[in-house]
Design a protein around this motif. Sequence first.
Motif, PDB file in Angstrom:
ATOM      1  N   UNK A 116       0.795  -1.219   0.000  1.00 16.76           N
ATOM      2  CA  UNK A 116       0.000   0.000   0.000  1.00 16.76           C
ATOM      3  C   UNK A 116       0.830   1.274   0.000  1.00 16.76           C
ATOM      4  N   UNK A 117       2.134   1.134   0.034  1.00 14.70           N
ATOM      5  CA  UNK A 117       3.026   2.287   0.084  1.00 14.70           C
ATOM      6  C   UNK A 117       3.447   2.741  -1.297  1.00 14.70           C
ATOM      7  N   UNK A 118       4.381   3.673  -1.351  1.00 13.71           N
ATOM      8  CA  UNK A 118       4.838   4.185  -2.641  1.00 13.71           C
ATOM      9  C   UNK A 118       5.681   3.153  -3.400  1.00 13.71           C
ATOM     10  N   UNK A 119       5.730   3.319  -4.718  1.00 11.67           N
ATOM     11  CA  UNK A 119       6.570   2.461  -5.553  1.00 11.67           C
ATOM     12  C   UNK A 119       7.952   3.077  -5.692  1.00 11.67           C
ATOM     13  N   UNK A 120       8.922   2.241  -5.985  1.00 17.49           N
ATOM     14  CA  UNK A 120      10.299   2.702  -6.107  1.00 17.49           C
ATOM     15  C   UNK A 120      10.971   1.905  -7.222  1.00 17.49           C
ATOM     16  N   UNK A 121      11.761   2.570  -8.053  1.00 22.04           N
ATOM     17  CA  UNK A 121      12.545   1.903  -9.087  1.00 22.04           C
ATOM     18  C   UNK A 121      13.862   1.455  -8.455  1.00 22.04           C
ATOM     19  N   UNK A 122      13.966   0.178  -8.153  1.00 17.98           N
ATOM     20  CA  UNK A 122      15.163  -0.344  -7.513  1.00 17.98           C
ATOM     21  C   UNK A 122      16.295  -0.436  -8.532  1.00 17.98           C
ATOM     22  N   UNK A 123      17.508  -0.052  -8.134  1.00 16.65           N
ATOM     23  CA  UNK A 123      18.639  -0.220  -9.052  1.00 16.65           C
ATOM     24  C   UNK A 123      18.992  -1.701  -9.189  1.00 16.65           C
ATOM     25  N   UNK A 124      19.577  -2.047 -10.311  1.00 17.94           N
ATOM     26  CA  UNK A 124      19.939  -3.442 -10.543  1.00 17.94           C
ATOM     27  C   UNK A 124      21.148  -3.812  -9.695  1.00 17.94           C
ATOM     28  N   UNK A 125      20.967  -4.869  -8.926  1.00 19.76           N
ATOM     29  CA  UNK A 125      22.045  -5.427  -8.105  1.00 19.76           C
ATOM     30  C   UNK A 125      22.023  -6.929  -8.339  1.00 19.76           C
ATOM     31  N   UNK A 126      22.996  -7.440  -9.048  1.00 19.14           N
ATOM     32  CA  UNK A 126      22.988  -8.857  -9.426  1.00 19.14           C
ATOM     33  C   UNK A 126      23.382  -9.722  -8.232  1.00 19.14           C
TER      34      UNK A 126
END
Length: 148
Positions: A116-126
Motif C-alpha cells: 500500500x506504500x509508494x513504488x520505487x525503481x530499484x537499481x539493478x544489483x545482481x
Amino acid sequence: MDDLQSLEEWVSPLLAKLTPKERRKLARTIATALRRRQRERIAHQRNPDGSEFEPRKPKKDQAGFVRRQPMFMKIRQAKYMKTQSDPHSAEVNFMGRVARIARIHQMGLRARVQPGGPSYDYPQRELLGYSEEDQRFIRDMVIDHLTL
C-alpha cells in the motif's frame, strides 16, 4: 558463444564418463561451493563482474540517525539461498518470499516499498551471477573430482 555454453561443451564429454551417482555427487558439491561463493560476494556488496552494488538510499530512523546496515543480510543465509542438483544440473536460487525481493533487485524492477506504500525503481544489483572466475572454479572442481 557465451562462457557458460563453452564450459558446458568442455565438461560434457568428461561428465559422460561418470555414473549418474558420481555426477549427482559432483553437481551437489559444485552447487554448494557456488552458493558459498555467491553468499560471500553478496556480503561484500559486489556484482558478478566485480563492480560494487549501488548503495541504498539513506534511511533515517525516528531519532534522525542514518541507518547503515548492509543490504541483503538475511537473504544470503542458506535458509533462503538453496541449491538443487541432479545428475544433469546444479543450481543456486532463492526460495520463498525472498525470491521476489531477489528478483526485483536482480533485474532492477519497480516495486512497492511496503504494501500500500509508494513504488520505487530499484537499481539493478545482481545477487546471483556467473563470472569468469566462477567458470575457472567449476573447471578446477571437475578436474579435481576426475583425478581422485
